[in-house]
Motif scaffolding. Structure first.
Motif, short mmCIF file in Angstrom:
data_model
loop_
_atom_site.label_atom_id
_atom_site.label_comp_id
_atom_site.label_asym_id
_atom_site.label_seq_id
_atom_site.Cartn_x
_atom_site.Cartn_y
_atom_site.Cartn_z
N VAL A 64 -6.49 -6.22 3.59
CA VAL A 64 -6.05 -4.85 3.80
C VAL A 64 -6.58 -4.30 5.13
O VAL A 64 -5.84 -3.65 5.87
CB VAL A 64 -6.49 -3.98 2.60
N THR A 96 -1.98 -2.51 -5.21
CA THR A 96 -1.94 -3.59 -4.22
C THR A 96 -2.93 -4.67 -4.61
O THR A 96 -4.13 -4.50 -4.50
CB THR A 96 -2.28 -3.03 -2.82
N LEU A 119 0.84 -1.21 0.00
CA LEU A 119 0.00 0.00 0.00
C LEU A 119 0.87 1.25 0.00
O LEU A 119 0.60 2.22 -0.71
CB LEU A 119 -0.93 0.02 1.22
N ALA A 144 -0.47 3.87 4.54
CA ALA A 144 -1.25 2.69 4.14
C ALA A 144 -2.73 2.91 4.47
O ALA A 144 -3.62 2.65 3.64
CB ALA A 144 -0.73 1.44 4.83
N GLU A 167 -4.50 5.23 2.06
CA GLU A 167 -4.93 4.56 0.82
C GLU A 167 -6.27 3.87 1.04
O GLU A 167 -7.16 3.93 0.19
CB GLU A 167 -3.88 3.51 0.39
N TRP A 226 -3.33 1.94 -3.46
CA TRP A 226 -4.48 1.04 -3.40
C TRP A 226 -4.60 0.18 -4.65
O TRP A 226 -4.70 -1.03 -4.59
CB TRP A 226 -5.77 1.83 -3.20
#
Lengths: 207, 207
Positions: A70, A43, A35, A116, A119, A40
């Motif tokens: 996630v 990933t 991330l 992260a 995102e 986003w």
């Protein structure tokens, strides 16, 4: 013992539970790394499993979807990040304590796990299903960070405007984090936090 | 006159320059709408041209890439949004002026153009080419918003900590905007701004 061992079969010496925990851990760390580096849309579960060195089957067993992976990763790393904050807080001296507390809080919002989470938050804005999963996590992290900030500042939040000032402080460091996501503005951030510490020292009702 | 007219040929009554401006305008508005509704990855030049009712050829003529389109759209709409802010500022009364100024500033960060910009900023974090285009825009918007905040508050920013307090205020409203992107927390935001207005009234050095 020297032949190929299926990744689904546990070797004799490491208990299954422990292997399983280590695999989850690697998957979650790889997810946060992805991330931060790829954002986003970059990933994907394929990229994460390759990076974590975990088979697709094992990954799907632990996390059936990108969303599950996630959300779990951001939650897990946030909790671990909080433990790091607690260790930093043990070093706080009474001299300039407010500024030290701000440093600790602000550091959380320029850390990889914040980028992260950013995102994830932004993707969730336009994805109703993801938002269902993310909103409770965001509320929990928000509440815990608030409680922790109150504790670090050593204040009673029922006094005066203390509660709103702590909220404003967390909104400030969130805003600073967003600014830092695009350009490194560490000097500016430091000057803003200096002023903010002075404001809190004047305005908070201390016990 | 009644036959098919190529989209590249101007009809006789509307001057080419005006048609071209109207088309750019529609493209930029459709881009911001797409970013707000569909996010960065859902915003494609195809979706935008369909929504704007502009041919692919004409769109490519004005904006050769998604990047060019999105950066121009966020820039244009931010400038228009600033004009709206100026009109709101004309209604400010002296009574509770600081709180009124905060309301105007905070409103910019919960507006569609902020959510569109947020998509762009976050995408730019992991896309070096996009960041090259976005970073100068972000700096310009940041500087202009700062200058405007100083003007609205009617302060001299060389006095005391005024400069840092204005920066902190803008970081605060940015953080509030990010929080609002996921959940509607208008009541909380309002309480935070009430407290912050009181703080600024104590802490800013007024002329």
């Amino acid at each position: 013992m020297l032949g190929r061992v299926s990744t689904e079969t546990a070797p004799t010496r490491i208990p299954q539970g422990e292997r399983s925990r280590a695999m989850r851990q690697r998957l979650m760390e790889a997810t946060v790394d992805c991330l931060v580096e790829l954002g986003w849309s970059g990933t994907t579960t394929t990229v994460v499993s390759r990076r974590a060195g975990v088979s697709r089957g094992a990954q799907l067993h632990h996390f059936p979807s990108k969303q599950a992976l996630v959300v779990a990763a951001v939650e897990h790393l946030t909790d671990r990040r909080r433990e790091e904050m607690r260790r930093s807080a043990e070093q706080l001296s009474e001299e300039g304590r407010t500024r030290g507390v701000l440093e600790i809080l602000a550091a959380q919002f320029v850390s990889p796990v914040f980028f992260a989470a950013l995102e994830l938050w932004v993707a969730a804005r336009t994805d109703a299903e993801l938002r269902e999963a993310v909103a409770p996590l965001e509320r929990r992290i928000g509440r815990e960070t608030h409680t922790y900030a109150v504790e670090l500042l050593g204040i009673d939040e029922s006094q005066g405007d203390n509660r709103q000032l702590v909220q404003a402080t967390l909104d400030l460091v969130r805003g600073l984090g967003l600014a830092a996501s695009l350009t490194d503005d560490a000097r500016r951030r430091s000057a803003v936090l200096d002023s903010w510490a002075a404001v809190l020292d004047h305005e908070l009702e201390m016990p």
